[in-house]
Design an enzyme around this catalytic site. Structure first.
Site, short mmCIF file in Angstrom:
data_model
loop_
_atom_site.label_atom_id
_atom_site.label_comp_id
_atom_site.label_asym_id
_atom_site.label_seq_id
_atom_site.Cartn_x
_atom_site.Cartn_y
_atom_site.Cartn_z
N HIS A 286 31.01 17.46 27.09
CA HIS A 286 30.68 16.04 27.02
C HIS A 286 31.88 15.20 27.48
O HIS A 286 31.74 14.30 28.32
CB HIS A 286 30.29 15.68 25.58
CG HIS A 286 29.96 14.24 25.39
ND1 HIS A 286 28.66 13.80 25.27
CD2 HIS A 286 30.74 13.14 25.28
CE1 HIS A 286 28.67 12.49 25.10
NE2 HIS A 286 29.92 12.06 25.09
N GLU A 287 33.05 15.50 26.95
CA GLU A 287 34.24 14.73 27.31
C GLU A 287 34.66 14.98 28.76
O GLU A 287 35.15 14.06 29.42
CB GLU A 287 35.39 15.05 26.35
CG GLU A 287 35.10 14.72 24.90
CD GLU A 287 34.56 13.33 24.65
OE1 GLU A 287 34.98 12.38 25.34
OE2 GLU A 287 33.71 13.17 23.76
N HIS B 266 32.78 12.63 31.03
CA HIS B 266 33.45 11.33 31.11
C HIS B 266 34.64 11.41 32.06
O HIS B 266 34.84 10.55 32.92
CB HIS B 266 33.96 10.89 29.73
CG HIS B 266 32.91 10.50 28.76
ND1 HIS B 266 32.06 9.43 28.97
CD2 HIS B 266 32.59 11.00 27.54
CE1 HIS B 266 31.25 9.31 27.93
NE2 HIS B 266 31.55 10.25 27.05
#
Length: 150
Positions: free
Chosen positions: A67-68, A71
């Site tokens: 998820h990170e 980003h």
């Protein structure tokens, strides 16, 4: 898990799922409360909540790292890196990252302090999660003095 292992894991996930290298730091941050991790826009580093790894294991950690990294890579490419952006949603689905991390049970059941105040002018009562400085703030309705109710 040590931070060196976390760094190696993140670099490995970045190469195998995104076909791009991760050139910044990833570290554990014990102060994170409501999130599994966060991507820092200024430094491009990633911080991970170690409690999620302790409670839910390696699979949850991998999901948070993916998820990170979504980003991270989208931001560096100048594409939509925010949760609401189409590019972020499609990349997250492609790599199999979690949209939301699991809630830690101890944090969900914490007792929150509630503060009650009463206006000495109009008598209206206020309920607040945070304490209010009664010297600085007044009633929004009549500008009367606030008094804390015990």
């Amino acid at each position: 898990m040590k931070e060196k292992e976390l760094q190696a894991l993140t670099e490995d996930i970045s190469l195998s799922f995104f076909q791009k290298s991760f050139k910044h730091r990833v570290q554990f941050n014990n102060r994170l409360r409501t999130t599994g991790g966060r991507y820092m826009l200024q430094s491009h580093n990633i911080e991970i909540n170690p409690k999620h790894y302790e409670k839910f294991g390696r699979e949850e950690l991998i999901s948070i790292v993916k998820h990170e990294l979504c980003h991270y890579h989208l931001h560096l490419e100048g594409k939509g890196y925010k949760h609401r952006d189409k590019e972020f949603k499609s990349l997250l689905a492609k790599v199999g990252g979690a949209r939301h991390c699991q809630t830690i049970p101890e944090q969900r059941n914490q007792v929150r302090t509630v503060h009650y105040y009463k206006c000495s002018g109009c008598g209206i009562q206020f309920r607040r999660k945070r304490r209010v400085d009664t010297v600085k703030y007044v009633c929004g309705k009549c500008n009367g003095k606030l008094k804390k109710i015990e």
